[in-house]
Design a protein around this motif. Sequence first.
Motif, PDB file in Angstrom:
ATOM      1  N   THR A   1      44.057  75.214 -27.828  1.00 31.03           N
ATOM      2  CA  THR A   1      44.617  76.529 -27.523  1.00 31.03           C
ATOM      3  C   THR A   1      44.584  77.431 -28.744  1.00 31.03           C
ATOM      4  O   THR A   1      44.202  78.602 -28.670  1.00 31.03           O
ATOM      5  CB  THR A   1      46.069  76.392 -27.023  1.00 31.03           C
ATOM      6  OG1 THR A   1      46.081  75.598 -25.834  1.00 31.03           O
ATOM      7  CG2 THR A   1      46.680  77.745 -26.741  1.00 31.03           C
ATOM      8  N   ASP A   2      44.980  76.883 -29.892  1.00 25.92           N
ATOM      9  CA  ASP A   2      44.972  77.663 -31.133  1.00 25.92           C
ATOM     10  C   ASP A   2      43.568  78.132 -31.476  1.00 25.92           C
ATOM     11  O   ASP A   2      43.367  79.292 -31.880  1.00 25.92           O
ATOM     12  CB  ASP A   2      45.532  76.825 -32.288  1.00 25.92           C
ATOM     13  CG  ASP A   2      47.044  76.654 -32.197  1.00 25.92           C
ATOM     14  OD1 ASP A   2      47.655  77.279 -31.320  1.00 25.92           O
ATOM     15  OD2 ASP A   2      47.604  75.892 -32.997  1.00 25.92           O
ATOM     16  N   ASP A   3      42.599  77.225 -31.320  1.00 26.27           N
ATOM     17  CA  ASP A   3      41.211  77.588 -31.634  1.00 26.27           C
ATOM     18  C   ASP A   3      40.726  78.717 -30.730  1.00 26.27           C
ATOM     19  O   ASP A   3      40.057  79.657 -31.197  1.00 26.27           O
ATOM     20  CB  ASP A   3      40.295  76.368 -31.459  1.00 26.27           C
ATOM     21  CG  ASP A   3      40.523  75.308 -32.541  1.00 26.27           C
ATOM     22  OD1 ASP A   3      41.137  75.652 -33.575  1.00 26.27           O
ATOM     23  OD2 ASP A   3      40.100  74.154 -32.343  1.00 26.27           O
ATOM     24  N   ALA A   4      41.067  78.629 -29.456  1.00 26.87           N
ATOM     25  CA  ALA A   4      40.656  79.673 -28.508  1.00 26.87           C
ATOM     26  C   ALA A   4      41.334  80.999 -28.845  1.00 26.87           C
ATOM     27  O   ALA A   4      40.702  82.070 -28.777  1.00 26.87           O
ATOM     28  CB  ALA A   4      40.999  79.243 -27.085  1.00 26.87           C
TER      29      ALA A   4
ATOM     30  N   LYS B   1      39.744  82.534 -31.987  1.00 33.10           N
ATOM     31  CA  LYS B   1      38.447  83.139 -31.678  1.00 33.10           C
ATOM     32  C   LYS B   1      38.616  84.493 -30.975  1.00 33.10           C
ATOM     33  O   LYS B   1      37.936  85.475 -31.309  1.00 33.10           O
ATOM     34  CB  LYS B   1      37.621  82.205 -30.801  1.00 33.10           C
ATOM     35  CG  LYS B   1      36.205  82.709 -30.545  1.00 33.10           C
ATOM     36  CD  LYS B   1      35.427  81.718 -29.695  1.00 33.10           C
ATOM     37  CE  LYS B   1      33.968  82.188 -29.538  1.00 33.10           C
ATOM     38  NZ  LYS B   1      33.849  83.555 -28.985  1.00 33.10           N
ATOM     39  N   SER B   2      39.545  84.531 -30.004  1.00 30.49           N
ATOM     40  CA  SER B   2      39.740  85.785 -29.273  1.00 30.49           C
ATOM     41  C   SER B   2      40.346  86.860 -30.175  1.00 30.49           C
ATOM     42  O   SER B   2      40.002  88.048 -30.060  1.00 30.49           O
ATOM     43  CB  SER B   2      40.633  85.557 -28.045  1.00 30.49           C
ATOM     44  OG  SER B   2      41.924  85.115 -28.420  1.00 30.49           O
TER      45      SER B   2
ATOM     46  N   SER C   1      42.806  84.157 -38.300  1.00 28.10           N
ATOM     47  CA  SER C   1      41.836  85.206 -37.972  1.00 28.10           C
ATOM     48  C   SER C   1      41.671  86.185 -39.136  1.00 28.10           C
ATOM     49  O   SER C   1      40.542  86.597 -39.464  1.00 28.10           O
ATOM     50  CB  SER C   1      42.271  85.963 -36.716  1.00 28.10           C
ATOM     51  OG  SER C   1      42.102  85.183 -35.563  1.00 28.10           O
ATOM     52  N   TYR C   2      42.768  86.553 -39.741  1.00 30.69           N
ATOM     53  CA  TYR C   2      42.708  87.475 -40.881  1.00 30.69           C
ATOM     54  C   TYR C   2      41.940  86.855 -42.050  1.00 30.69           C
ATOM     55  O   TYR C   2      41.150  87.536 -42.721  1.00 30.69           O
ATOM     56  CB  TYR C   2      44.119  87.863 -41.323  1.00 30.69           C
ATOM     57  CG  TYR C   2      44.153  88.848 -42.455  1.00 30.69           C
ATOM     58  CD1 TYR C   2      43.856  90.190 -42.220  1.00 30.69           C
ATOM     59  CD2 TYR C   2      44.453  88.448 -43.755  1.00 30.69           C
ATOM     60  CE1 TYR C   2      43.872  91.120 -43.254  1.00 30.69           C
ATOM     61  CE2 TYR C   2      44.468  89.358 -44.800  1.00 30.69           C
ATOM     62  CZ  TYR C   2      44.181  90.693 -44.545  1.00 30.69           C
ATOM     63  OH  TYR C   2      44.192  91.612 -45.583  1.00 30.69           O
ATOM     64  N   SER C   3      42.137  85.552 -42.251  1.00 34.15           N
ATOM     65  CA  SER C   3      41.435  84.879 -43.347  1.00 34.15           C
ATOM     66  C   SER C   3      39.929  84.793 -43.098  1.00 34.15           C
ATOM     67  O   SER C   3      39.139  84.615 -44.034  1.00 34.15           O
ATOM     68  CB  SER C   3      42.002  83.467 -43.573  1.00 34.15           C
ATOM     69  OG  SER C   3      41.720  82.605 -42.472  1.00 34.15           O
TER      70      SER C   3
END
Length: 241
Positions: free
Chosen positions: A110-113, A116-117, A170-172
């Motif tokens: 879930t975190d990976d998805a 990505k989004s 995501s920011y990283s």
Amino acid sequence: MKKIMVSVLLSGAIAVALTGCGRDTTGTLSQTANTAANTADTSAQVSSISSGETGEKSVSSSSENVGESSIITSSSSVSSSTSDSAVSSSQSAEAEAETLTAVAVSSDDTDDAMVKSFDDVLDTCTSWGVGTAGASLNSMNSAVSLITWANDNNVQNMNQDQLLSVVQKSYSDLDDTQKSAFAANWRTLYDTGDSILNDPSDLYAIMDDAGCYDAGIAIIQNAGSVKNWETLKLLIENNIF
């Protein structure tokens, strides 16, 4: 005459002798009968005692056998119960471990998805700059993307540590140029998002021109939009900038 008297005397003597013999014979027979009776009584008593002892032994043996059988049965039951309990506990522990593993894997997926989004959202937010041509349209499209993502993931009810982890990952993933653009555009994105939710009447034309009219209307009609946007913008405000 003398012969007659002699005969009488002889007859009397014989009768006396026979009477004595009869008495002796009768006494002997009586004693013999008594002895036989006593022997019979003794045999009966011995038989009774023997039967009693045999009965007691049988009862005792039966009781011992029943007791031993009960103990063995009880031990077997306890052993079986203990074994079943151990197997059940082991199975429960294995099931719990499998559940925890499945939850962890599901959470990671879930975190990976989500990362990505959100990467895609940040790409939208960093592909333009304030003061450049089309900035107003790009800011509208980017603000709509941020709020839509917040609604899709219902971030107001998410674990906030999980949400922070997703945003930070995501920011990283942004390069330095993108990070600088996101920082420069953030205040415009913040204000545009608030305007969509607080006073959208003057924004419909811009939404239409930016190509996000339907998404904008969906945000306005979603009762959770205000809280979701508030949650996301404050998390970014307090942890990224």
